[in-house]
Design a protein around this motif. Structure first.
Motif, PDB file in Angstrom:
ATOM      1  N   ALA A 150      -1.496   6.867  -0.321  1.00 32.99           N
ATOM      2  CA  ALA A 150      -0.370   6.813   0.616  1.00 32.99           C
ATOM      3  C   ALA A 150      -0.792   6.390   2.020  1.00 32.99           C
ATOM      4  O   ALA A 150      -0.073   5.646   2.699  1.00 32.99           O
ATOM      5  N   ASP A 151      -1.942   6.848   2.474  1.00 35.00           N
ATOM      6  CA  ASP A 151      -2.360   6.531   3.846  1.00 35.00           C
ATOM      7  C   ASP A 151      -2.602   5.044   4.044  1.00 35.00           C
ATOM      8  O   ASP A 151      -2.124   4.447   5.010  1.00 35.00           O
ATOM      9  N   LEU A 152      -3.355   4.447   3.133  1.00 35.98           N
ATOM     10  CA  LEU A 152      -3.668   3.022   3.290  1.00 35.98           C
ATOM     11  C   LEU A 152      -2.420   2.161   3.083  1.00 35.98           C
ATOM     12  O   LEU A 152      -2.235   1.156   3.780  1.00 35.98           O
ATOM     13  N   VAL A 153      -1.576   2.563   2.154  1.00 37.88           N
ATOM     14  CA  VAL A 153      -0.320   1.829   1.967  1.00 37.88           C
ATOM     15  C   VAL A 153       0.507   1.873   3.252  1.00 37.88           C
ATOM     16  O   VAL A 153       1.067   0.864   3.690  1.00 37.88           O
ATOM     17  N   ALA A 190      -0.930   1.149  13.644  1.00 38.88           N
ATOM     18  CA  ALA A 190      -0.892   1.253  12.183  1.00 38.88           C
ATOM     19  C   ALA A 190      -1.582   2.531  11.705  1.00 38.88           C
ATOM     20  O   ALA A 190      -1.409   2.929  10.552  1.00 38.88           O
ATOM     21  N   GLY A 191      -2.332   3.168  12.587  1.00 41.08           N
ATOM     22  CA  GLY A 191      -3.014   4.400  12.222  1.00 41.08           C
ATOM     23  C   GLY A 191      -4.467   4.144  11.873  1.00 41.08           C
ATOM     24  O   GLY A 191      -4.760   3.609  10.801  1.00 41.08           O
ATOM     25  N   LEU A 192      -5.360   4.504  12.774  1.00 40.06           N
ATOM     26  CA  LEU A 192      -6.784   4.203  12.556  1.00 40.06           C
ATOM     27  C   LEU A 192      -7.359   4.975  11.376  1.00 40.06           C
ATOM     28  O   LEU A 192      -8.042   4.415  10.517  1.00 40.06           O
ATOM     29  N   ALA A 193      -7.090   6.259  11.332  1.00 38.15           N
ATOM     30  CA  ALA A 193      -7.631   7.072  10.240  1.00 38.15           C
ATOM     31  C   ALA A 193      -7.057   6.623   8.898  1.00 38.15           C
ATOM     32  O   ALA A 193      -7.777   6.537   7.894  1.00 38.15           O
ATOM     33  N   ALA A 194      -5.765   6.296   8.884  1.00 36.82           N
ATOM     34  CA  ALA A 194      -5.122   5.849   7.646  1.00 36.82           C
ATOM     35  C   ALA A 194      -5.726   4.546   7.147  1.00 36.82           C
ATOM     36  O   ALA A 194      -5.784   4.287   5.949  1.00 36.82           O
ATOM     37  N   GLY A 195      -6.218   3.722   8.108  1.00 36.67           N
ATOM     38  CA  GLY A 195      -6.827   2.458   7.726  1.00 36.67           C
ATOM     39  C   GLY A 195      -8.291   2.583   7.353  1.00 36.67           C
ATOM     40  O   GLY A 195      -8.937   1.590   7.009  1.00 36.67           O
ATOM     41  N   GLY A 196      -8.824   3.793   7.454  1.00 38.38           N
ATOM     42  CA  GLY A 196     -10.215   4.009   7.071  1.00 38.38           C
ATOM     43  C   GLY A 196     -11.191   3.881   8.225  1.00 38.38           C
ATOM     44  O   GLY A 196     -12.402   3.853   8.009  1.00 38.38           O
TER      45      GLY A 196
END
Ligand SMILES: [Zn+2]
Length: 200
Positions: A150-153, A190-196
């Protein structure tokens, strides 16, 4: 754009290298190496436009770019020109993504939708950086087919939204933010943590 979370930390490419690759990819797209000239079938356009309201968002609420540093690059808010501008940019992102999917499938990649996001796996192209890159409405991954999570999506879906909101100039705007994702406005939204990305 994301870091490759499947790679062991010691083997991961330095963030700066990934950033440079990402920048190079965007330049290529800008120069016309990315989007295909092919026009999407009408049903594909309708499907993609319908998905505008169903894409997951990065941080549980829609990012508001109207108060950000690129607010003046958004479509005008006047009804007539604003609607035409928004529709044009959305269609361009759809066409761009469809072109990449067509080429990916021709090269034996696998494309599917995950939670509303178009994703192509096993994409072998210089346009795709190590962890994957989003063009228009499609995320291109060099990895094998898997559940992105879900995070990366959500992260990549926000990049799709950025393409749709800012149009073809988005690639230049992204580059202007620099190659370090931790300092890049669009990666932050876009969200740094969500993007890895791990940013201290
Ligand atoms: Zn990203």
């Amino acid at each position: 754009m994301r870091a490759d979370r499947r790679t062991a930390p010691g083997a991961r490419a330095p963030r700066a290298v990934a950033g440079v690759l990402c920048a190079a990819v965007l330049v290529c797209a800008l120069l016309g190496a990315g989007p295909a000239a092919a026009v999407s079938p009408p049903d594909q356009l309708v499907t993609s436009l319908t998905s505008l309201t169903s894409l997951p968002v990065a941080d549980a609420q829609t990012v508001d770019y109207s108060s950000g540093p690129y607010a003046d690059r958004l479509c005008p808010t006047t009804p007539a020109s604003g609607v035409a501008c928004s529709l044009g940019r959305s269609l361009l992102a759809t066409t761009q993504g469809a072109g990449h999917r067509d080429r990916a499938v021709e090269a034996d990649a696998t494309c599917e939708r995950q939670a509303g996001l178009w994703v192509c796996f096993d994409v072998r192209s210089f346009l795709v950086q190590r962890g994957g890159t989003t063009y228009g409405d499609t995320f291109l991954s060099p990895d094998g087919q898997r559940d992105l999570g879900a995070d990366l999506v959500a992260h990549e879906s926000e990049h799709v939204r950025q393409w749709r909101l800012f149009g073809p100039d988005f690639s230049l705007m992204y580059l202007a933010e620099g190659v370090d994702p931790c300092g890049n406005y669009f990666e932050q939204q876009a969200g740094l943590a969500a993007g890895g990305y791990s940013c201290g």
